[in-house]
Every structure is written in C-alpha cells, then in structure tokens.
Design an enzyme around this catalytic site. Structure first.
Site, short mmCIF file in Angstrom:
data_model
loop_
_atom_site.label_atom_id
_atom_site.label_comp_id
_atom_site.label_asym_id
_atom_site.label_seq_id
_atom_site.Cartn_x
_atom_site.Cartn_y
_atom_site.Cartn_z
N LEU A 70 107.07 -79.58 -17.26
CA LEU A 70 106.28 -80.93 -17.19
C LEU A 70 105.08 -80.86 -16.33
O LEU A 70 105.31 -80.81 -15.27
CB LEU A 70 106.88 -82.01 -17.35
CG LEU A 70 106.39 -83.24 -17.50
CD1 LEU A 70 105.96 -83.21 -19.30
CD2 LEU A 70 107.34 -84.77 -17.43
N ASP A 71 103.85 -81.02 -16.82
CA ASP A 71 102.58 -80.75 -16.05
C ASP A 71 102.47 -81.63 -14.92
O ASP A 71 103.39 -82.70 -14.87
CB ASP A 71 101.30 -81.02 -16.67
CG ASP A 71 101.00 -79.97 -17.83
OD1 ASP A 71 101.45 -78.80 -17.65
OD2 ASP A 71 100.49 -80.10 -18.55
N TYR A 72 102.07 -81.32 -13.89
CA TYR A 72 101.91 -82.23 -12.48
C TYR A 72 101.41 -83.61 -12.71
O TYR A 72 101.82 -84.49 -12.23
CB TYR A 72 101.01 -81.20 -11.53
CG TYR A 72 100.60 -82.05 -10.15
CD1 TYR A 72 101.72 -82.06 -9.18
CD2 TYR A 72 99.41 -82.41 -9.89
CE1 TYR A 72 101.37 -82.82 -8.17
CE2 TYR A 72 99.03 -82.86 -8.65
CZ TYR A 72 100.11 -82.95 -7.87
OH TYR A 72 99.91 -83.70 -6.47
#
Length: 208
Positions: free
Chosen positions: A47-49
């Site tokens: 899951l992206d930053y």
C-alpha cells in the site's frame, strides 16, 4: 490454519518494517515496526506511502501468494476522495477500463459514495472553497503501481485521498489508524500433485 494480521496503515507510513537509505542508514520515515510487534510476518501486497487503510500481513507463504498473486485476481475496494464533482461518464469509463501507459485496466466496479465516516487525516486534504470534492468506491482486481490514482487522473478527477477498505473478504471494520487484529484463515486443501508418467527407458544398441 494460518494467522493473518489486518492492519489499518496510517498516512505516510511505509508498507515495510525498515526504512533503509541508499547509504544503509535508517531513514526518518515511519514504518510498520512503529506499530506492529508480531514477529515473522511480512506484507501480502503493498500500500503506497501516501495511501491509507487495509494492509494484510502473514508469515505463511501459501497465504501470501493467495492474496498477492495477480493470477488470483483478488478484489480490492478503495474509498477515493477526488478533486471535483465526479461525472457519470467518468464512472462509466472507470468501470469499463481506462487506458494507462501500461495498457488498458481490467473492468472494475465504480460508484458514487457518500462521504464515509472515517478518521481525519494528518495533515488534512487541502480544502478549496471554489472546487468541490467527491467520494467514489472503486473495486479493482489487479495491482499495478499507483493504479487507482492513475485511473482517476486519467478520467479528469485526480485523487486527493485514498483509503483501501477491503481485500477479498477482509475489511477495515473496527480498526482505527495504527491498530491491527489477528484472524485465523483456513486455506483450502491443495490438489494432490499430478502423477508424472514414467517415460519408457530408451534402449541402447547392444554392443557387438
């Protein structure tokens, strides 16, 4: 049986347990280690930053593969706040498939969503009086890099906030940002390996 950790990843947290810089030093960004103290687990997918929401972790390789493998096409549902008042045409395009630089996306489920009762983000999304925002629910069955953000931008409605609500049958329900819980998963029994047919031994010509 396998153990699965459901974690509500806060905004600006890496989906990994360390933040190593190019020089090998620990970076300043927050990681999973700031919240999770369960040994021997790793993320099943990423899951992206700058995204929030559900992240699944396990120490079981078979379960990790079942969740993360693109061949399984496990559905993932996102709550997306976009810049502007989303149109029917944009929703229809998202559902039918959007042409991105890496090709056409698979058909998806896309619908308007009343503003969900979620936690405030820190820092908050920038508010502009002259530009409305809207929420959509988008369910996809693939996991390209930053796919949801690229899809909404491609139809003219850039993503402002992205929360992953569901992966398969697992949801964020009952989890505040930074909280996690552990569930037991019963993996379906695998098919027995196919028996390999023995090739007939080749006959060597007899020596004179």
């Amino acid at each position: 049986m396998s153990e699965l950790v459901l974690f509500n990843k806060p905004f600006h947290v890496l989906s990994q347990f360390t933040d190593q810089t190019d020089g090998g030093h620990r970076g300043a960004r927050k990681t999973l280690a700031d919240w999770i103290r369960v040994p021997g687990i790793y993320p099943a997918g990423r899951l992206d930053y700058d995204s929030e929401g559900l992240l699944l972790l396990t120490g079981d390789g078979a379960l990790q593969h079942r969740i993360a493998s693109p061949t399984n096409k496990m559905p993932k549902t996102y709550w997306v706040q976009v810049d502007g008042d989303i149109t029917d045409t944009a929703l229809e395009t998202l559902a039918a498939g959007v042409t991105l630089k890496d090709g056409l996306t698979r058909p998806a489920n896309a619908r308007r969503l009343a503003e969900p009762d979620v936690w405030p983000r820190t820092p908050p999304v920038r508010h502009r009086e002259s530009v409305p925002t809207s929420w959509i629910e988008l369910t996809i069955t693939e996991g390209r890099n930053r796919q949801v953000r690229r899809m909404t931008a491609a139809v003219g409605f850039p993503t402002l906030r992205l929360i992953r609500y569901r992966i398969g049958d697992w949801t964020l329900d009952g989890l505040s940002p930074g909280q996690y819980r552990t569930v037991t998963v019963h993996l379906p029994a695998g098919k027995p390996p196919a028996k390999r047919r023995r090739k007939p031994a080749s006959r060597r010509p007899s020596r004179p």
